[in-house]
Design a protein around this motif. Structure first.
Motif, PDB file in Angstrom:
ATOM      1  N   SER A  15      -8.283 -21.672  35.810  1.00 23.48           N
ATOM      2  CA  SER A  15      -8.748 -21.239  37.118  1.00 23.48           C
ATOM      3  C   SER A  15      -9.589 -22.314  37.786  1.00 23.48           C
ATOM      4  O   SER A  15      -9.736 -22.332  39.003  1.00 23.48           O
ATOM      5  CB  SER A  15      -9.549 -19.941  36.985  1.00 23.48           C
ATOM      6  N   VAL A  16     -10.131 -23.222  36.982  1.00 25.44           N
ATOM      7  CA  VAL A  16     -10.969 -24.292  37.493  1.00 25.44           C
ATOM      8  C   VAL A  16     -10.528 -25.591  36.834  1.00 25.44           C
ATOM      9  O   VAL A  16     -10.513 -25.679  35.614  1.00 25.44           O
ATOM     10  CB  VAL A  16     -12.464 -24.035  37.164  1.00 25.44           C
ATOM     11  N   ALA A  17     -10.159 -26.586  37.625  1.00 24.83           N
ATOM     12  CA  ALA A  17      -9.769 -27.879  37.069  1.00 24.83           C
ATOM     13  C   ALA A  17     -11.010 -28.747  36.922  1.00 24.83           C
ATOM     14  O   ALA A  17     -11.850 -28.811  37.825  1.00 24.83           O
ATOM     15  CB  ALA A  17      -8.753 -28.559  37.978  1.00 24.83           C
ATOM     16  N   LEU A  18     -11.119 -29.412  35.782  1.00 33.51           N
ATOM     17  CA  LEU A  18     -12.257 -30.288  35.532  1.00 33.51           C
ATOM     18  C   LEU A  18     -12.284 -31.413  36.559  1.00 33.51           C
ATOM     19  O   LEU A  18     -11.286 -32.077  36.807  1.00 33.51           O
ATOM     20  CB  LEU A  18     -12.170 -30.893  34.124  1.00 33.51           C
ATOM     21  N   ASN A  19     -13.467 -31.585  37.144  1.00 31.76           N
ATOM     22  CA  ASN A  19     -13.698 -32.737  38.007  1.00 31.76           C
ATOM     23  C   ASN A  19     -15.026 -33.359  37.606  1.00 31.76           C
ATOM     24  O   ASN A  19     -15.584 -32.993  36.576  1.00 31.76           O
ATOM     25  CB  ASN A  19     -13.633 -32.359  39.494  1.00 31.76           C
ATOM     26  N   GLU A  20     -15.549 -34.243  38.389  1.00 34.36           N
ATOM     27  CA  GLU A  20     -16.766 -34.952  37.997  1.00 34.36           C
ATOM     28  C   GLU A  20     -18.036 -34.131  38.171  1.00 34.36           C
ATOM     29  O   GLU A  20     -19.117 -34.581  37.793  1.00 34.36           O
ATOM     30  CB  GLU A  20     -16.855 -36.275  38.752  1.00 34.36           C
ATOM     31  N   THR A  21     -17.928 -32.906  38.681  1.00 33.01           N
ATOM     32  CA  THR A  21     -19.134 -32.116  38.944  1.00 33.01           C
ATOM     33  C   THR A  21     -19.181 -30.755  38.256  1.00 33.01           C
ATOM     34  O   THR A  21     -20.198 -30.080  38.328  1.00 33.01           O
ATOM     35  CB  THR A  21     -19.321 -31.890  40.459  1.00 33.01           C
ATOM     36  N   ASN A  22     -18.101 -30.327  37.597  1.00 36.34           N
ATOM     37  CA  ASN A  22     -18.075 -28.945  37.101  1.00 36.34           C
ATOM     38  C   ASN A  22     -17.887 -28.810  35.588  1.00 36.34           C
ATOM     39  O   ASN A  22     -17.421 -27.781  35.107  1.00 36.34           O
ATOM     40  CB  ASN A  22     -17.010 -28.143  37.838  1.00 36.34           C
ATOM     41  N   TYR A  23     -18.291 -29.806  34.832  1.00 35.66           N
ATOM     42  CA  TYR A  23     -18.145 -29.751  33.379  1.00 35.66           C
ATOM     43  C   TYR A  23     -18.821 -28.513  32.782  1.00 35.66           C
ATOM     44  O   TYR A  23     -18.280 -27.880  31.873  1.00 35.66           O
ATOM     45  CB  TYR A  23     -18.721 -31.024  32.731  1.00 35.66           C
ATOM     46  N   SER A  24     -19.990 -28.154  33.290  1.00 38.60           N
ATOM     47  CA  SER A  24     -20.740 -27.027  32.715  1.00 38.60           C
ATOM     48  C   SER A  24     -19.994 -25.702  32.831  1.00 38.60           C
ATOM     49  O   SER A  24     -20.262 -24.773  32.064  1.00 38.60           O
ATOM     50  CB  SER A  24     -22.123 -26.916  33.364  1.00 38.60           C
ATOM     51  N   ILE A  25     -19.060 -25.620  33.735  1.00 44.27           N
ATOM     52  CA  ILE A  25     -18.233 -24.412  33.869  1.00 44.27           C
ATOM     53  C   ILE A  25     -16.913 -24.582  33.121  1.00 44.27           C
ATOM     54  O   ILE A  25     -16.475 -23.695  32.395  1.00 44.27           O
ATOM     55  CB  ILE A  25     -17.962 -24.095  35.357  1.00 44.27           C
ATOM     56  N   CYS A  26     -16.291 -25.737  33.275  1.00 45.93           N
ATOM     57  CA  CYS A  26     -14.966 -25.957  32.680  1.00 45.93           C
ATOM     58  C   CYS A  26     -14.980 -25.978  31.163  1.00 45.93           C
ATOM     59  O   CYS A  26     -14.079 -25.428  30.531  1.00 45.93           O
ATOM     60  CB  CYS A  26     -14.371 -27.268  33.194  1.00 45.93           C
ATOM     61  N   ALA A  27     -15.956 -26.625  30.564  1.00 43.93           N
ATOM     62  CA  ALA A  27     -15.965 -26.758  29.102  1.00 43.93           C
ATOM     63  C   ALA A  27     -15.979 -25.402  28.398  1.00 43.93           C
ATOM     64  O   ALA A  27     -15.148 -25.166  27.510  1.00 43.93           O
ATOM     65  CB  ALA A  27     -17.132 -27.632  28.654  1.00 43.93           C
ATOM     66  N   PRO A  28     -16.892 -24.494  28.755  1.00 41.26           N
ATOM     67  CA  PRO A  28     -16.854 -23.187  28.068  1.00 41.26           C
ATOM     68  C   PRO A  28     -15.574 -22.403  28.341  1.00 41.26           C
ATOM     69  O   PRO A  28     -15.069 -21.709  27.454  1.00 41.26           O
ATOM     70  CB  PRO A  28     -18.076 -22.444  28.605  1.00 41.26           C
ATOM     71  N   LEU A  29     -15.027 -22.521  29.558  1.00 44.47           N
ATOM     72  CA  LEU A  29     -13.774 -21.825  29.865  1.00 44.47           C
ATOM     73  C   LEU A  29     -12.638 -22.349  29.000  1.00 44.47           C
ATOM     74  O   LEU A  29     -11.858 -21.569  28.442  1.00 44.47           O
ATOM     75  CB  LEU A  29     -13.406 -21.999  31.348  1.00 44.47           C
ATOM     76  N   MET A  30     -12.544 -23.665  28.875  1.00 42.23           N
ATOM     77  CA  MET A  30     -11.479 -24.249  28.068  1.00 42.23           C
ATOM     78  C   MET A  30     -11.644 -23.888  26.588  1.00 42.23           C
ATOM     79  O   MET A  30     -10.668 -23.557  25.917  1.00 42.23           O
ATOM     80  CB  MET A  30     -11.454 -25.770  28.237  1.00 42.23           C
ATOM     81  N   LYS A  31     -12.866 -23.933  26.103  1.00 41.32           N
ATOM     82  CA  LYS A  31     -13.090 -23.602  24.692  1.00 41.32           C
ATOM     83  C   LYS A  31     -12.720 -22.143  24.416  1.00 41.32           C
ATOM     84  O   LYS A  31     -12.124 -21.831  23.382  1.00 41.32           O
ATOM     85  CB  LYS A  31     -14.539 -23.879  24.300  1.00 41.32           C
ATOM     86  N   MET A  32     -13.035 -21.253  25.352  1.00 37.92           N
ATOM     87  CA  MET A  32     -12.655 -19.837  25.189  1.00 37.92           C
ATOM     88  C   MET A  32     -11.141 -19.688  25.165  1.00 37.92           C
ATOM     89  O   MET A  32     -10.598 -18.965  24.311  1.00 37.92           O
ATOM     90  CB  MET A  32     -13.234 -18.989  26.325  1.00 37.92           C
ATOM     91  N   LYS A  33     -10.454 -20.348  26.084  1.00 38.44           N
ATOM     92  CA  LYS A  33      -9.000 -20.210  26.158  1.00 38.44           C
ATOM     93  C   LYS A  33      -8.319 -20.811  24.931  1.00 38.44           C
ATOM     94  O   LYS A  33      -7.368 -20.243  24.398  1.00 38.44           O
ATOM     95  CB  LYS A  33      -8.477 -20.869  27.434  1.00 38.44           C
ATOM     96  N   ILE A  34      -8.805 -21.950  24.488  1.00 39.07           N
ATOM     97  CA  ILE A  34      -8.230 -22.581  23.298  1.00 39.07           C
ATOM     98  C   ILE A  34      -8.557 -21.748  22.061  1.00 39.07           C
ATOM     99  O   ILE A  34      -7.707 -21.546  21.196  1.00 39.07           O
ATOM    100  CB  ILE A  34      -8.714 -24.038  23.179  1.00 39.07           C
ATOM    101  N   GLY A  35      -9.768 -21.235  21.989  1.00 35.48           N
ATOM    102  CA  GLY A  35     -10.154 -20.363  20.884  1.00 35.48           C
ATOM    103  C   GLY A  35      -9.341 -19.088  20.839  1.00 35.48           C
ATOM    104  O   GLY A  35      -8.980 -18.604  19.763  1.00 35.48           O
ATOM    105  N   ALA A  36      -9.036 -18.539  21.997  1.00 39.81           N
ATOM    106  CA  ALA A  36      -8.234 -17.314  22.058  1.00 39.81           C
ATOM    107  C   ALA A  36      -6.826 -17.539  21.520  1.00 39.81           C
ATOM    108  O   ALA A  36      -6.163 -16.593  21.106  1.00 39.81           O
ATOM    109  CB  ALA A  36      -8.171 -16.796  23.496  1.00 39.81           C
ATOM    110  N   ARG A  37      -6.387 -18.766  21.502  1.00 38.99           N
ATOM    111  CA  ARG A  37      -5.075 -19.096  20.948  1.00 38.99           C
ATOM    112  C   ARG A  37      -5.172 -19.607  19.515  1.00 38.99           C
ATOM    113  O   ARG A  37      -4.211 -20.117  18.960  1.00 38.99           O
ATOM    114  CB  ARG A  37      -4.379 -20.127  21.834  1.00 38.99           C
ATOM    115  N   GLY A  38      -6.373 -19.491  18.936  1.00 40.33           N
ATOM    116  CA  GLY A  38      -6.551 -19.844  17.533  1.00 40.33           C
ATOM    117  C   GLY A  38      -6.511 -21.334  17.247  1.00 40.33           C
ATOM    118  O   GLY A  38      -6.203 -21.733  16.131  1.00 40.33           O
ATOM    119  N   LYS A  39      -6.837 -22.155  18.236  1.00 41.71           N
ATOM    120  CA  LYS A  39      -6.716 -23.597  18.063  1.00 41.71           C
ATOM    121  C   LYS A  39      -8.037 -24.337  18.248  1.00 41.71           C
ATOM    122  O   LYS A  39      -8.057 -25.560  18.364  1.00 41.71           O
ATOM    123  CB  LYS A  39      -5.697 -24.171  19.065  1.00 41.71           C
ATOM    124  N   VAL A  40      -9.178 -23.654  18.260  1.00 44.34           N
ATOM    125  CA  VAL A  40     -10.460 -24.315  18.504  1.00 44.34           C
ATOM    126  C   VAL A  40     -10.782 -25.349  17.426  1.00 44.34           C
ATOM    127  O   VAL A  40     -11.512 -26.310  17.677  1.00 44.34           O
ATOM    128  CB  VAL A  40     -11.602 -23.289  18.685  1.00 44.34           C
TER     129      VAL A  40
END
Length: 127
Positions: free
Chosen positions: A35-60
Motif C-alpha cells: 500500500s506504501v512504496a518505500l521512498n526516501e522519507t517513509n522508512y518508518s512506515i514501510c519497514a514494519p509493513l513489509m516485515k508484517m507481510k513477509i512474516g505473514a507468509r512465513g518468510k521473516v
C-alpha cells in the motif's frame, strides 16, 4: 476396441501428479501488494509493513538470517536460493523505482533489508 483412447477423457488426468519440491504455497506466488512504496522519507512506515507481510507468509527468517543459506552443495540450497530470491523480489518490488538500482544487486534478502535500514533508519522510535 479396448485399446482405443476415450477422446472424452481429459488427457491431463492421465499425467502423474506434480511433486512440489520447493514447499511454496499459492500465496507465495501471488503478487505482493504494497500500500506504501518505500521512498526516501517513509522508512518508518514501510519497514514494519513489509516485515508484517513477509512474516505473514512465513518468510521473516530471510530478513533475520534465522533462515541462513545452506551449503551450496546441499540439496536444500536450491530451496533456500529460490525462497531468498522470492523475499528479495518482494522487498525490491516495494520500492519506488528511484531506489531499486541501489539494492537490486545485493545477494540476499537480508542484505537488502540491512542496507535499507542503514540508509533510512534514523534511530527514532515513533510509537
Amino acid at each position: 476396441m479396448g485399446d482405443q483412447i476415450n477422446r472424452s477423457e481429459n488427457p491431463l488426468t492421465l499425467l502423474p501428479p506434480v511433486v512440489n519440491h520447493y514447499h511454496t504455497t499459492t500465496q507465495d506466488n501471488l503478487a505482493f501488494p504494497t500500500s506504501v512504496a518505500l521512498n526516501e522519507t517513509n522508512y518508518s512506515i514501510c519497514a514494519p509493513l513489509m516485515k508484517m507481510k513477509i512474516g505473514a507468509r512465513g518468510k521473516v527468517g530471510y530478513l533475520t538470517r534465522a533462515k541462513a543459506a545452506s551449503d551450496e552443495n546441499s540439496t536444500k540450497f536450491e530451496i533456500w536460493a529460490t525462497e531468498n530470491e522470492r523475499v528479495k523480489s518482494w522487498l525490491i518490488d516495494s520500492m519506488e523505482p528511484s531506489l531499486i538500482n541501489r539494492y537490486i544487486r545485493l545477494p540476499t534478502a537480508k542484505d537488502v533489508w540491512e542496507a535499507v535500514e542503514k540508509t533510512f533508519y534514523d534511530d527514532s522510535d515513533e510509537t
